[in-house]
Motif scaffolding. Structure first.
Motif, PDB file in Angstrom:
ATOM      1  N   SER A 149       0.835  -1.205   0.000  1.00 36.10           N
ATOM      2  CA  SER A 149       0.000   0.000   0.000  1.00 36.10           C
ATOM      3  C   SER A 149       0.871   1.258   0.000  1.00 36.10           C
ATOM      4  CB  SER A 149      -0.985  -0.014   1.180  1.00 36.10           C
ATOM      5  OG  SER A 149      -0.360   0.373   2.371  1.00 36.10           O
ATOM      6  N   LEU A 150       2.041   1.187   0.641  1.00 38.67           N
ATOM      7  CA  LEU A 150       2.943   2.358   0.625  1.00 38.67           C
ATOM      8  C   LEU A 150       3.513   2.590  -0.773  1.00 38.67           C
ATOM      9  CD1 LEU A 150       5.017   2.066   3.942  1.00 38.67           C
ATOM     10  CD2 LEU A 150       2.935   3.375   3.513  1.00 38.67           C
ATOM     11  N   VAL A 151       3.808   1.500  -1.461  1.00 35.74           N
ATOM     12  CA  VAL A 151       4.334   1.623  -2.831  1.00 35.74           C
ATOM     13  C   VAL A 151       3.290   2.350  -3.693  1.00 35.74           C
ATOM     14  CG1 VAL A 151       5.022   0.334  -4.892  1.00 35.74           C
ATOM     15  CG2 VAL A 151       5.830  -0.415  -2.644  1.00 35.74           C
ATOM     16  N   ASP A 205       0.802   4.150  -2.589  1.00 29.52           N
ATOM     17  CA  ASP A 205       0.576   5.488  -2.030  1.00 29.52           C
ATOM     18  C   ASP A 205       1.636   6.473  -2.526  1.00 29.52           C
ATOM     19  OD1 ASP A 205      -0.803   7.170   0.123  1.00 29.52           O
ATOM     20  OD2 ASP A 205       1.304   7.313   0.709  1.00 29.52           O
ATOM     21  N   ASP A 206       2.878   6.022  -2.630  1.00 29.13           N
ATOM     22  CA  ASP A 206       3.943   6.919  -3.086  1.00 29.13           C
ATOM     23  C   ASP A 206       3.778   7.295  -4.557  1.00 29.13           C
ATOM     24  OD1 ASP A 206       5.021   7.147  -0.613  1.00 29.13           O
ATOM     25  OD2 ASP A 206       6.677   5.748  -0.918  1.00 29.13           O
ATOM     26  N   VAL A 207       3.152   6.395  -5.318  1.00 28.80           N
ATOM     27  CA  VAL A 207       2.849   6.757  -6.713  1.00 28.80           C
ATOM     28  C   VAL A 207       1.728   7.793  -6.715  1.00 28.80           C
ATOM     29  CG1 VAL A 207       2.011   5.916  -8.945  1.00 28.80           C
ATOM     30  CG2 VAL A 207       3.600   4.513  -7.612  1.00 28.80           C
ATOM     31  N   ILE A 208       0.674   7.519  -5.938  1.00 33.42           N
ATOM     32  CA  ILE A 208      -0.477   8.433  -5.894  1.00 33.42           C
ATOM     33  C   ILE A 208      -0.051   9.813  -5.384  1.00 33.42           C
ATOM     34  CG2 ILE A 208      -2.714   8.866  -4.768  1.00 33.42           C
ATOM     35  CD1 ILE A 208      -3.012   5.735  -4.640  1.00 33.42           C
ATOM     36  N   ASP A 209       0.725   9.817  -4.290  1.00 34.33           N
ATOM     37  CA  ASP A 209       1.145  11.093  -3.681  1.00 34.33           C
ATOM     38  C   ASP A 209       2.333  11.733  -4.398  1.00 34.33           C
ATOM     39  OD1 ASP A 209      -0.780  10.646  -1.813  1.00 34.33           O
ATOM     40  OD2 ASP A 209       0.577  10.198  -0.146  1.00 34.33           O
ATOM     41  N   GLN A 210       2.884  11.054  -5.378  1.00 37.88           N
ATOM     42  CA  GLN A 210       4.089  11.517  -6.075  1.00 37.88           C
ATOM     43  C   GLN A 210       5.183  11.875  -5.072  1.00 37.88           C
ATOM     44  OE1 GLN A 210       2.822  14.587  -8.804  1.00 37.88           O
ATOM     45  NE2 GLN A 210       1.318  13.263  -9.732  1.00 37.88           N
ATOM     46  N   MET A 233     -11.462   7.255   0.674  1.00 38.42           N
ATOM     47  CA  MET A 233     -12.156   8.245   1.512  1.00 38.42           C
ATOM     48  C   MET A 233     -11.317   9.499   1.722  1.00 38.42           C
ATOM     49  SD  MET A 233     -13.865   6.003   4.545  1.00 38.42           S
ATOM     50  CE  MET A 233     -14.723   7.343   5.380  1.00 38.42           C
ATOM     51  N   GLN A 234      -9.997   9.289   1.757  1.00 42.35           N
ATOM     52  CA  GLN A 234      -9.104  10.426   1.993  1.00 42.35           C
ATOM     53  C   GLN A 234      -9.173  11.462   0.868  1.00 42.35           C
ATOM     54  OE1 GLN A 234      -5.246   9.675   4.070  1.00 42.35           O
ATOM     55  NE2 GLN A 234      -4.437  10.287   2.110  1.00 42.35           N
ATOM     56  N   LEU A 235      -9.646  11.028  -0.287  1.00 43.51           N
ATOM     57  CA  LEU A 235      -9.739  11.956  -1.419  1.00 43.51           C
ATOM     58  C   LEU A 235     -10.952  12.871  -1.315  1.00 43.51           C
ATOM     59  CD1 LEU A 235      -8.836   9.477  -4.330  1.00 43.51           C
ATOM     60  CD2 LEU A 235      -7.312  11.086  -3.178  1.00 43.51           C
ATOM     61  N   ARG A 263      -9.857   2.568   8.669  1.00 47.75           N
ATOM     62  CA  ARG A 263      -9.699   1.727   7.472  1.00 47.75           C
ATOM     63  C   ARG A 263      -8.276   1.772   6.918  1.00 47.75           C
ATOM     64  NH1 ARG A 263     -15.515   3.173   4.671  1.00 47.75           N
ATOM     65  NH2 ARG A 263     -16.714   1.694   5.915  1.00 47.75           N
ATOM     66  N   LYS A 264      -7.696   2.959   6.919  1.00 48.75           N
ATOM     67  CA  LYS A 264      -6.387   3.102   6.279  1.00 48.75           C
ATOM     68  C   LYS A 264      -5.246   2.606   7.163  1.00 48.75           C
ATOM     69  CE  LYS A 264      -3.549   6.537   4.362  1.00 48.75           C
ATOM     70  NZ  LYS A 264      -3.263   7.932   4.138  1.00 48.75           N
ATOM     71  N   THR A 265      -5.413   2.710   8.459  1.00 49.14           N
ATOM     72  CA  THR A 265      -4.298   2.366   9.347  1.00 49.14           C
ATOM     73  C   THR A 265      -4.639   1.275  10.356  1.00 49.14           C
ATOM     74  OG1 THR A 265      -3.619   4.674   9.212  1.00 49.14           O
ATOM     75  CG2 THR A 265      -2.570   3.355  10.916  1.00 49.14           C
TER      76      THR A 265
HETATM   77  C1  FPP Z   1       0.163   6.030   3.673  1.00 48.15           C
HETATM   78  O1  FPP Z   1      -0.548   7.187   3.846  1.00 48.15           O
HETATM   79  C2  FPP Z   1      -0.732   5.053   2.974  1.00 48.15           C
HETATM   80  C3  FPP Z   1      -1.415   4.027   3.526  1.00 48.15           C
HETATM   81  C4  FPP Z   1      -1.248   3.680   4.959  1.00 48.15           C
HETATM   82  C5  FPP Z   1      -2.382   3.176   2.748  1.00 48.15           C
HETATM   83  C6  FPP Z   1      -2.477   3.457   1.275  1.00 48.15           C
HETATM   84  C7  FPP Z   1      -3.500   2.589   0.598  1.00 48.15           C
HETATM   85  C8  FPP Z   1      -3.637   2.447  -0.729  1.00 48.15           C
HETATM   86  C9  FPP Z   1      -2.722   3.145  -1.695  1.00 48.15           C
HETATM   87  C10 FPP Z   1      -4.713   1.585  -1.266  1.00 48.15           C
HETATM   88  C11 FPP Z   1      -4.160   0.408  -2.027  1.00 48.15           C
HETATM   89  C12 FPP Z   1      -3.868  -0.701  -1.078  1.00 48.15           C
HETATM   90  C13 FPP Z   1      -3.135  -1.818  -1.361  1.00 48.15           C
HETATM   91  C14 FPP Z   1      -3.125  -2.936  -0.408  1.00 48.15           C
HETATM   92  C15 FPP Z   1      -2.307  -1.962  -2.579  1.00 48.15           C
HETATM   93  P1  FPP Z   1       0.052   8.652   3.925  1.00 48.15           P
HETATM   94  O2  FPP Z   1       0.254   9.204   2.572  1.00 48.15           O
HETATM   95  O3  FPP Z   1      -0.865   9.401   4.809  1.00 48.15           O
HETATM   96  O4  FPP Z   1       1.405   8.448   4.704  1.00 48.15           O
HETATM   97  P2  FPP Z   1       2.876   8.719   4.211  1.00 48.15           P
HETATM   98  O5  FPP Z   1       3.191  10.105   4.633  1.00 48.15           O
HETATM   99  O6  FPP Z   1       3.699   7.702   4.952  1.00 48.15           O
HETATM  100  O7  FPP Z   1       2.920   8.566   2.741  1.00 48.15           O
END
Ligand code: FPP
Ligand code: MG
Length: 434
Positions: free
Chosen positions: A195-197, A199-204, A263-265, A284-286
């Motif tokens: 999920s972090l992998v 998330d890092d793509v989504i958050d760039q 939901m965070q969006l 849900r997320k954590t």
């Molecule tokens: C970090 O959040 C992100 C998460 C704890 C979960 C992210 C979930 C997804 C991308 C959904 C897809 C799930 C799977 C299993 C592939 P953050 O951005 O608040 O924390 P950060 O500062 O550490 O990035």
């Protein structure tokens, strides 16, 4: 102002978190939580002090203070577990409450020291699982990149601690149990990392744990697929457990994670709705990951619903406290300590607990929240207002509430070094600075 939040956990259990925000003084909000009652074990009955002193001297089972001179200073977790069984058996001869030992040593137990052997190879084993499942060199490299063992290993630590604490509590010890429970610890960490992998793509994101993020190094499409790959290997590991109930509980984590991220969006119009939305998103997320994976290790041990619910609720409370502290740290730490940029949440458009609390005193935050701090100067102004308000104290206060509940739940398990370390683990989470 009272928000009642209902969440359904796996197995049809209702998790009820009642968040009552009441005014403290003129403008201060406080969060008060109602808790689900976890069945508490009867406190240990009185044991003849001499008998007790005798077995504390001869059994290398508890903390270093209660080990014999010949025993190593830090006995291994397995030797502790075996001698605990003997101690517990002796204890049951003298008490009316099998399993509940007298509570007499309040020395904190360091979970990382206690689990040194258990945790030593856990990241190497996860890397190995990924590597043996593909012959694509780049896929191996990207998918193992975050498994460098440089993180805090909270999730594996919590899972193995709960496993060992519950095995002591239930007095179950068989050769196959702990490896299966350790596998759940690995699965939970792999799901989290996948999920972090993503998330890092989504958050760039440019950085993760003090080093360049995966998407900063490789093509985003490949990184996304590497996240999928980690998840697919974790799914195989779930299947290998051959336990449909555990499969269901761990699958729930995935459903929750995806929904939490989604939901965070979005955001809500009113303050009440916003806090409920934030807490559900946070669960849900954590927290779902810690709650359900800890429940899974208890299910593997054959624990009934009352004990698996203790594990679930402990994980849920620790997970919520963890995220609240995370949200707090984003306002008070710096990039160097965090290993990722500070003030990240506001810059990403997120209104976390400190902002939501600060809104009470500074309603000018409301329109900024609705436009996700997009206008120039929004994030900086919100940061300033949060620091001028009591939002940070209130966030810590709420995190402490969850931490206290986690501690209460840990104390409802039969006393053992692992049970004590669950209490310390909850404290580590609340006191961390990164
Ligand atoms: C970090 O959040 C992100 C998460 C704890 C979960 C992210 C979930 C997804 C991308 C959904 C897809 C799930 C799977 C299993 C592939 P953050 O951005 O608040 O924390 P950060 O500062 O550490 O990035
Ligand atoms: Mg992120």
């Amino acid at each position: 102002m009272c928000v009642r939040l209902l969440q359904n956990g796996a197995g049809g259990q209702a998790i009820i978190a009642v968040l009552t925000m009441a005014c403290l003084g003129s403008a201060r909000l406080c969060a008060r939580l109602g808790h689900i009652s976890a069945r508490r074990k009867t406190p240990g009955a009185v044991v003849d002090p001499l008998v007790r002193a005798a077995f504390f001297k001869t059994q290398a089972c508890s903390n270093s203070s209660s080990t014999s001179a010949a025993a190593p200073l830090v006995p291994s977790a397995s030797s502790i577990q075996q001698s605990y069984t003997a101690k517990r058996a002796l204890g049951t001869m003298h008490t009316q409450h099998p399993g509940s030992l007298p509570r007499e040593d309040h020395t904190p137990v360091d979970p990382y020291r206690l689990l040194e052997d258990d945790l030593k190879e856990v990241y190497a084993d996860m890397r190995q699982e990924l590597i043996i499942n593909t012959n694509q060199k780049l896929l191996q490299t990207i998918s193992t990149y975050y498994f460098d063992g440089q993180g805090k290993a909270f999730r594996p630590m919590l899972n193995i601690l709960m496993a060992r604490a519950v095995n002591c509590h239930l007095d179950v010890h068989n050769g196959k149990l702990l490896p299966a429970q350790r596998s759940v610890a690995m699965i939970a960490e792999m799901i989290h990392t996948a999920s972090l992998v993503h998330d890092d793509v989504i958050d760039q994101a440019d950085m993760r744990r003090g080093k360049p993020s995966a998407p900063a190094l490789w093509d985003h499409k490949k990184v996304t697929i590497a996240g999928d790959f980690i998840l697919s290997v974790a799914s195989q590991m779930i299947a290998r457990l051959r336990n449909p109930d555990v499969t269901q509980v761990l699958s729930m984590v995935l459903t929750d994670l995806v929904q939490g991220e989604f939901m965070q969006l979005g955001s809500k119009e009113t303050e009440n709705e916003r806090f409920a939305h934030y807490l559900t998103k946070t669960y849900r997320k954590t927290a779902s990951l810690t709650a359900n994976s800890l429940k899974a290790v208890v299910m593997l041990a054959g624990g009934d619903e009352s004990i698996s619910d203790v594990a679930f609720q402990y994980g849920r409370n620790v997970g919520l406290a963890f995220q609240l502290v995370d949200d707090l740290i984003d306002f008070i730490s710096n990039t160097e300590t965090l290993g990722k940029p500070a003030m990240n949440d506001l810059k990403a458009g997120l209104a976390t607990a400190p902002v939501l609390f600060a809104c009470e005193k500074y309603p000018e935050l409301n329109p900024m929240i609705m436009r996700r701090f997009e206008e120039p100067g929004d994030a900086e102004r919100a940061f300033e207002l949060v620091h001028k308000s009591n939002g940070l104290e209130q966030t810590r206060f709420l995190a402490r509430k969850y931490n206290m509940e986690a501690t209460r739940l840990a104390n409802s398990l039969a006393e053992s070094p692992f049970q004590k370390a669950l209490v310390t683990a909850a404290d580590i989470i609340i006191n961390r600075m990164k």
